[in-house]
Design an enzyme around this catalytic site. Structure first.
Site, PDB file in Angstrom:
ATOM      1  N   SER A 102       0.720  -1.139  -0.032  1.00 34.66           N
ATOM      2  CA  SER A 102       0.057   0.071   0.061  1.00 34.66           C
ATOM      3  C   SER A 102       0.775   1.239  -0.013  1.00 34.66           C
ATOM      4  O   SER A 102       2.094   1.270   0.333  1.00 34.66           O
ATOM      5  CB  SER A 102      -1.022  -0.134   1.191  1.00 34.66           C
ATOM      6  N   LYS A 103       0.214   2.378  -0.029  1.00 32.36           N
ATOM      7  CA  LYS A 103       0.872   3.499  -0.163  1.00 32.36           C
ATOM      8  C   LYS A 103       1.517   3.878   1.225  1.00 32.36           C
ATOM      9  O   LYS A 103       2.599   4.478   1.251  1.00 32.36           O
ATOM     10  CB  LYS A 103       0.009   4.648  -0.532  1.00 32.36           C
ATOM     11  N   ARG A 104       0.994   3.343   2.048  1.00 32.92           N
ATOM     12  CA  ARG A 104       1.551   3.509   3.490  1.00 32.92           C
ATOM     13  C   ARG A 104       2.743   2.888   3.790  1.00 32.92           C
ATOM     14  O   ARG A 104       3.763   3.457   4.254  1.00 32.92           O
ATOM     15  CB  ARG A 104       0.418   3.209   4.538  1.00 32.92           C
TER      16      ARG A 104
END
Ligand code: GLU
Length: 509
Positions: free
Chosen positions: A263-265
């Site tokens: 994910s982006k995180r």
């Protein structure tokens, strides 16, 4: 299948920047099309107007340009099957929704948002989850449960409605996936998905299969997150009496530890980009890093992505686009998720960096030198690059590896001085300065020979002399082979650096 009929597509929704998983999906479609002499189409799926993000489509197009992924047809190219943006195809979809109603495969549903949430709440109160499906549809307000006249009245009076798919009851749907093989699902676990919304737009499911059909897509190659939608899509094709395309669902890109989707995180947390290009969120202004801006070469990025989920069946790792096209096959796409490895991404970049010519790297490095207020001759920079490129991952690393070729040391690494500037160093370096002043030609091999001979004759410690010497030339105990450095710097500069160092460091008590 004859090759001329191979048509694949990438169909992003412009809801934000393209995740690298999406780039990989597009890449595999592109490779598949090229390998098989087929066509690759870019279609924009923007039927969900609430999720539209300005700039996202341009971002997607720019990202593919950067990667060297080319389309044959689509929003960027035009073609015989356009328009290629779904919001411009609005007029196309309704007739098929109507056709599904006529054939009994779909129905009008008039339930308001309020009625639906009341229903959900009632189910929750009994610790159950409401699903709009075969078991519940007759308890709802739709053209299956209401009398015919009532339905007609509602339609005539312009009451908002959606069109839902009438999921067959207890039917075993057997499907084929080119990567997973046979996939089977019983329709009893599926719901009556909305096909057409009250705003006059089709949903993703309906628009997607209509366009794939009308655009004569032969193979749908997309991310695994769409596998749960496959039974609905297959049933829709069958309900419309259409031949379904072949399907291939690509494995997920996983977090570096292998637990869950990348994910982006994860990118923010672990310090690597998850987007091809930098993206500035138009609402919040938040910046997300991109491979391009981090200094990755597009060839390295593409090579890295290609091997996340596919393997050539042998040990090769370095593939340019031509080689990827040659080697690619759907059969060699892995079933299981591919773990993202940030170190490996850097390794690929390093491989491509060292393959580049010194001149090309010098040209890319010139603007960085300028930022550091260095005016250098390109020929000289090219020679420097030859000495340091093995030590760099990115072009921007070249500065740290080579600044001492362009600026004289003004300070000397304190730790190194403490350890390597010995009581005898001042005397030895003074002698060395004299020696080098009289050494001709000032080539790496000749100076090396002369200096080593002098060390041996005087029985000086090789390590001691060379460390002190390096300290005066570089300012620290780093850099490539010292005689290569001084040969490039030249006799005058070398001698001056020794003089400066002697003045600054002086005699050690
Ligand atoms: N619009 C969908 C997406 O954004 C396309 C899925 C598909 O390829 O069918 O991923």
């Amino acid at each position: 299948m004859s090759n001329k009929n191979i048509r694949v597509r990438f169909a992003p929704s412009p809801t934000g920047p393209l995740h690298i998983g999406g780039v990989r999906t597009a890449l595999y479609n592109f490779l598949f099309a090229r390998k098989n002499g087929g066509k690759f189409i870019l279609r924009i799926e923007d039927t969900d107007q609430t999720r539209f993000v300005p700039g996202a489509e341009d971002y997607i197009i720019e990202a593919f340009k950067w990667c060297g992924i080319e389309f044959d047809e689509g929003v960027t190219k035009g073609g015989d099957f356009g328009p290629y943006t779904q919001s411009e195809r609005k007029a196309v979809y309704k007739q098929y929704a109507d056709e599904l109603i006529t054939s009994g495969n779909a129905y009008y549903a008039f339930d308001t948002a309020e009625q639906l949430s009341e229903k959900r709440a009632a189910f929750e109160a009994e610790k159950k989850t409401f699903t709009y499906n075969a078991a519940e549809r007759l308890n709802m307000g739709n053209s299956l449960s209401l009398p015919k006249e009532e339905v007609e009245r509602l339609l005539e009076s312009g009451t908002p409605y959606v069109i839902r798919f009438k999921m067959p009851e207890n039917e075993q749907v057997v499907m084929n996936d080119l990567i997973r093989g046979k996939v089977e699902v019983n329709t009893s676990v599926l719901d009556d998905k909305i096909l057409f919304k009250s705003d006059g737009m089709p949903t993703y499911h309906l628009a997607n299969i209509i366009d794939d059909h009308l655009m004569e897509i032969s193979h749908v190659i997309r991310g695994e997150e769409w596998l749960p939608s496959l039974p609905l899509h297959v049933l829709l094709y069958r309900a419309l009496g259409w031949q379904e395309p072949e399907f291939a669902h690509l494995p997920l890109l996983l977090k570096p530890d292998g637990h869950g989707k990348l994910s982006k995180r994860d990118g923010d947390r672990l310090g690597f980009p998850v987007f091809p290009l930098q993206w500035k969120d138009p609402k919040t202004g938040e910046l997300s890093s991109g491979y391009r801006e981090e200094g990755y070469f597009p060839e390295a990025f593409v090579n890295m992505l290609a091997l996340l989920g596919w393997n050539p069946g042998d040990e090769r790792e370095l593939f340019d686009m031509e080689a990827l096209i040659e080697a690619f096959s759907i059969e060699r796409v892995n079933k299981s998720g591919a773990r993202f490895d940030a170190e490996k991404a850097k390794w690929f970049n390093h491989q491509y960096l060292i393959k580049k010519s010194n001149i090309e790297l010098a040209e890319a490095f010139m603007p960085i030198l300028k930022e550091h207020h260095v005016l250098a001759d390109k020929e000289f920079v090219t020679q420097v690059i030859a000495l340091v490129k093995e030590r760099a991952t990115f072009v921007k690393d070249l500065w740290d590896q080579s600044f001492f070729f362009f600026v004289r040391p003004e300070e000397y690494d304190t730790k190194a001085v403490k350890k390597r500037w010995k009581a005898a160093s001042y005397q030895q370096m003074t002698e060395l300065k004299e020696l080098l002043l009289n050494t001709e030609p000032f080539t790496a091999s000749h100076t090396e020979e002369v200096v080593k001979k002098w060390i041996e004759e005087n029985e000086y410690g090789m390590g001691m002399v060379m460390n002190a010497f390096r300290l005066l030339i570089v300012g620290a105990l780093k850099g490539p082979h010292l005689f290569d450095i001084i040969a490039l710097l030249g006799q005058e500069e070398t001698v001056e650096r020794i003089s400066n160092g002697l003045l600054t460091l002086g005699k050690k008590e």
